[in-house]
Write an enzyme that holds these catalytic residues in place. Sequence first.
Site, mmCIF file in Angstrom:
data_model
loop_
_atom_site.group_PDB
_atom_site.id
_atom_site.type_symbol
_atom_site.label_atom_id
_atom_site.label_comp_id
_atom_site.label_asym_id
_atom_site.label_seq_id
_atom_site.Cartn_x
_atom_site.Cartn_y
_atom_site.Cartn_z
ATOM 1 N N TRP A 189 -2.984 -2.631 -1.696
ATOM 2 C CA TRP A 189 -2.719 -4.053 -1.886
ATOM 3 C C TRP A 189 -3.542 -4.733 -0.798
ATOM 4 O O TRP A 189 -3.229 -4.625 0.385
ATOM 5 C CB TRP A 189 -1.234 -4.356 -1.707
ATOM 6 C CG TRP A 189 -0.860 -5.764 -2.064
ATOM 7 C CD1 TRP A 189 -0.508 -6.237 -3.292
ATOM 8 C CD2 TRP A 189 -0.794 -6.890 -1.181
ATOM 9 N NE1 TRP A 189 -0.252 -7.586 -3.234
ATOM 10 C CE2 TRP A 189 -0.417 -8.018 -1.955
ATOM 11 C CE3 TRP A 189 -1.042 -7.080 0.170
ATOM 12 C CZ2 TRP A 189 -0.264 -9.287 -1.408
ATOM 13 C CZ3 TRP A 189 -0.895 -8.352 0.721
ATOM 14 C CH2 TRP A 189 -0.497 -9.437 -0.076
ATOM 15 N N GLU A 247 16.776 -18.028 -8.796
ATOM 16 C CA GLU A 247 16.361 -16.671 -9.137
ATOM 17 C C GLU A 247 15.662 -16.651 -10.505
ATOM 18 O O GLU A 247 14.661 -15.957 -10.693
ATOM 19 C CB GLU A 247 17.584 -15.736 -9.111
ATOM 20 C CG GLU A 247 17.315 -14.307 -9.539
ATOM 21 C CD GLU A 247 16.246 -13.579 -8.733
ATOM 22 O OE1 GLU A 247 15.770 -14.105 -7.722
ATOM 23 O OE2 GLU A 247 15.870 -12.468 -9.154
ATOM 24 N N LYS A 287 11.836 -15.315 -11.093
ATOM 25 C CA LYS A 287 11.591 -14.173 -11.989
ATOM 26 C C LYS A 287 10.559 -14.530 -13.043
ATOM 27 O O LYS A 287 9.663 -13.754 -13.331
ATOM 28 C CB LYS A 287 12.919 -13.769 -12.639
ATOM 29 C CG LYS A 287 13.023 -12.345 -13.031
ATOM 30 C CD LYS A 287 13.667 -11.472 -11.973
ATOM 31 C CE LYS A 287 13.019 -11.585 -10.631
ATOM 32 N NZ LYS A 287 13.670 -10.910 -9.573
ATOM 33 N N GLU A 305 7.037 -14.936 -11.489
ATOM 34 C CA GLU A 305 6.541 -13.662 -10.986
ATOM 35 C C GLU A 305 5.883 -12.824 -12.082
ATOM 36 O O GLU A 305 4.822 -12.243 -11.854
ATOM 37 C CB GLU A 305 7.750 -12.918 -10.389
ATOM 38 C CG GLU A 305 7.432 -11.650 -9.673
ATOM 39 C CD GLU A 305 8.692 -11.028 -9.058
ATOM 40 O OE1 GLU A 305 9.813 -11.391 -9.473
ATOM 41 O OE2 GLU A 305 8.547 -10.176 -8.178
ATOM 42 N N ARG A 339 3.722 -0.259 -4.845
ATOM 43 C CA ARG A 339 3.456 -0.801 -3.516
ATOM 44 C C ARG A 339 2.098 -1.504 -3.422
ATOM 45 O O ARG A 339 1.751 -2.079 -2.391
ATOM 46 C CB ARG A 339 3.486 0.328 -2.481
ATOM 47 C CG ARG A 339 4.779 1.112 -2.471
ATOM 48 C CD ARG A 339 4.731 2.203 -1.439
ATOM 49 N NE ARG A 339 4.687 1.648 -0.105
ATOM 50 C CZ ARG A 339 5.748 1.309 0.609
ATOM 51 N NH1 ARG A 339 6.951 1.502 0.117
ATOM 52 N NH2 ARG A 339 5.623 0.802 1.814
ATOM 53 N N HIS A 375 15.628 -37.673 -8.503
ATOM 54 C CA HIS A 375 15.054 -38.223 -7.272
ATOM 55 C C HIS A 375 13.553 -37.951 -7.206
ATOM 56 O O HIS A 375 12.991 -37.827 -6.114
ATOM 57 C CB HIS A 375 15.788 -37.660 -6.056
ATOM 58 C CG HIS A 375 17.227 -38.072 -6.036
ATOM 59 N ND1 HIS A 375 17.636 -39.335 -5.664
ATOM 60 C CD2 HIS A 375 18.345 -37.421 -6.420
ATOM 61 C CE1 HIS A 375 18.956 -39.431 -5.781
ATOM 62 N NE2 HIS A 375 19.418 -38.278 -6.247
ATOM 63 N N ASN A 425 -1.318 2.193 5.773
ATOM 64 C CA ASN A 425 -0.446 1.153 5.228
ATOM 65 C C ASN A 425 -0.011 0.290 6.405
ATOM 66 O O ASN A 425 0.591 0.803 7.345
ATOM 67 C CB ASN A 425 0.776 1.799 4.549
ATOM 68 C CG ASN A 425 1.840 0.770 4.205
ATOM 69 O OD1 ASN A 425 1.536 -0.389 3.958
ATOM 70 N ND2 ASN A 425 3.086 1.199 4.185
ATOM 71 N N GLY A 426 -0.355 -1.003 6.348
ATOM 72 C CA GLY A 426 0.024 -1.891 7.448
ATOM 73 C C GLY A 426 -1.123 -2.826 7.773
ATOM 74 O O GLY A 426 -2.038 -3.007 6.975
ATOM 75 N N CYS A 456 0.844 -1.183 0.000
ATOM 76 C CA CYS A 456 0.000 0.000 0.000
ATOM 77 C C CYS A 456 0.890 1.247 0.000
ATOM 78 O O CYS A 456 1.905 1.293 0.705
ATOM 79 C CB CYS A 456 -0.942 0.107 1.185
ATOM 80 S SG CYS A 456 -2.112 -1.240 1.268
ATOM 81 N N LYS A 479 5.710 -4.397 -4.342
ATOM 82 C CA LYS A 479 7.174 -4.315 -4.233
ATOM 83 C C LYS A 479 7.670 -4.517 -2.803
ATOM 84 O O LYS A 479 8.647 -5.209 -2.581
ATOM 85 C CB LYS A 479 7.616 -2.947 -4.773
ATOM 86 C CG LYS A 479 9.100 -2.746 -4.820
ATOM 87 C CD LYS A 479 9.687 -3.328 -6.069
ATOM 88 C CE LYS A 479 11.185 -3.162 -6.126
ATOM 89 N NZ LYS A 479 11.763 -4.244 -6.946
HETATM 90 C C1 AGP Z 1 11.684 -10.206 -6.518
HETATM 91 O O1 AGP Z 1 11.534 -10.034 -7.856
HETATM 92 C C2 AGP Z 1 10.528 -9.993 -5.679
HETATM 93 N N1 AGP Z 1 9.762 -8.893 -6.011
HETATM 94 C C3 AGP Z 1 10.642 -10.340 -4.208
HETATM 95 O O2 AGP Z 1 11.013 -11.678 -4.126
HETATM 96 C C4 AGP Z 1 11.572 -9.499 -3.308
HETATM 97 O O3 AGP Z 1 12.910 -9.722 -3.647
HETATM 98 C C5 AGP Z 1 11.298 -9.857 -1.846
HETATM 99 O O4 AGP Z 1 9.968 -9.515 -1.548
HETATM 100 C C6 AGP Z 1 12.247 -9.197 -0.884
HETATM 101 O O5 AGP Z 1 12.126 -7.819 -0.903
HETATM 102 P P1 AGP Z 1 13.219 -6.890 -0.245
HETATM 103 O O6 AGP Z 1 14.480 -7.114 -0.965
HETATM 104 O O7 AGP Z 1 12.691 -5.508 -0.409
HETATM 105 O O8 AGP Z 1 13.318 -7.309 1.195
#
Ligand code: AGP
Length: 610
Positions: A79, A483, A487, A490, A27, A506, A103-104, A2, A605
């Site tokens: 969000w 990673e 990616k 996501e 956000r 396995h 926000n929270g 948010c 984010k």
């Molecule tokens: C990565 O593409 C993501 N958006 C997510 O995994 C992110 O890295 C994770 O939420 C950690 O965020 P931060 O680095 O702000 O702590």
Amino acid sequence: MCGIIGYTGILNAGQIIIDGLMSLEYRGYDSAGFAYFPDNNTDKIEVIKSTGKVCNLENKIHENIKENHPLCGIGHTRWATHGGVSETNSHPHSSGKVTLIHNGIIENYQELANKMAAKSKYPVSQTDTEIAAMVIDSYYNGDPYEAIKNACNELDGSYAFCIMFSDIPGCIFSIRKNSPLVGAVCDEGSFVASDVVAVIDYTKEYFILPEMTIAKLTKDSFEICDFDGNEIIPEIMHINWDIAAAKKGGYDHFMLKEIHEQPEALLKTIAPRIVNNLPDFSNDGVDDSLFTGLSRIVIVACGTAMHAGMLGKIMIEKYTRIPVSVDIASEFRYADPILDENTLVIAISQSGETADTLAAIKLAKNANARTLAVVNVKGSAIARESEYVLYTHAGPEISVASTKAYTVQLAIMYLIAYRMALVNKLADESVISLKISGLLDSMDKMKKMLEMDEELYLITSKIKKADNIFYLGRGIDYAIACEGSLKLKEISYIHSEAYAAGELKHGTISLIVDNVPVIAFATQDNVYQKVISNVVEVRSRGAYVILVTKAGKHVDTTLCDHHIVLPRMDEEYTPFCTAVVLQYLAYYTAIRKDLNVDQPRNLAKSVTVE
Ligand code: AGP
């Protein structure tokens, strides 16, 4: 999660709030809302809400406010946590004279809701935030400070609020606990927002609102006081990146721009920490004693940052032989971890506000472990909670999918490993100096990889049709595979999994059938043949193979459908090149599927909730 912003001043608050919300949209972006004083002299607050993107709210504001633009207002981009996506559940929420954005998460909202119902006040939404508005209003008798103070004493959880009282026109009150909020003042008025990106058009000076203090914003003042009424003077900070860094700058998407910014971000992160071609953290105030007498190192992080930690573990163990574990922060915090004063806990986070990573570092501190934060956002909560901080200098990362923040985190982990080796006399200066040269050189290699966009774009024509994709690698390449898989999932919404290449047989190899794409990283000499054997195994079961190796490897062309060749380089630095491969593959797959690359569904984010 948010984004919130408040403004009061002499300019059109509607436009300022919309512009601010657009920059905060990373956000959260499932609905948005705006509350304002239609006329600074009336006892009235108007609210406009809309589901979907901020642009929907913008249209509504333009339809509703054609003249007499408001000079004071608050805005929110959501969000969803409590309650689905609907106009009713979107912020701002009102109760009596109180209208607020949040926000929270208010953890005891149910209990408070029961209490409110006992007083014949019933919420209309399903949100925890409306309950907070009701609690503040229940304490409001004309004194906003008393109302906020009493209410906050009852609220559990995390919050950043912007609050307007209908009988105090032109004024915004703010308070925060475990959620970010910055303040700024300029000739045109006063601002409060979740992130400086929302105010940078007006000023480069800002401050972090101290926790549990009450801020009062008027058009020409920004006063902060604690719960006893003592005035608080915050520390003024300066935004050290240019406004252009927070704009797309000619690129179609922030993600693509941020992929391309990596060599520069790496240089900005590494260069200030090189003295006589050796790693040196004295300008960061990180004392070498932090790296001595350690029996154990624990890296805590989430998502992409955790994947950077996986590489950090490999590097630190290689150069120091100190055992390193990498923990998912949300697991670590409830796992009763074994910590003591000889343990160094390193928290990695782009935002510096991820709730679980923050909790993990607090836990480590309470257990007397030493703490070091590797974060991108200056003055963020994780940075402030940690004993020492190493800032990555990626500049603002707007795309939800992390790219440049990841590679600068890797670079810092390499520097930590090298510095620890030096401090503990485990490697000669001459050796580490060569390593630093290799690290700096990898930025040029990365630039070469950035030119491979067309080749990688072509490969995604096949990937975009897949339902399942597998990423394989060993050692350093396994961390990279993790990673790559994240990616892709996501932003392209294709299911994928990363596997340590030797582990596939396995169980998971049963999923390899004709045409299932397998992206195999084979950049490490000591396990090169092993990975190739694993590629043979999936190939013989019909996999569509994309093989990534360094230059100089003779690869049997029948083994793969595509062979991606990295520049000739020391294998230690291949992650800076394979990162580009996995980023491009995810990006172009999402582009081909016509998806919203920068704002993928269900995500935000900064993950400030558990
Ligand atoms: C990565 O593409 C993501 N958006 C997510 O995994 C992110 O890295 C994770 O939420 C950690 O965020 P931060 O680095 O702000 O702590």
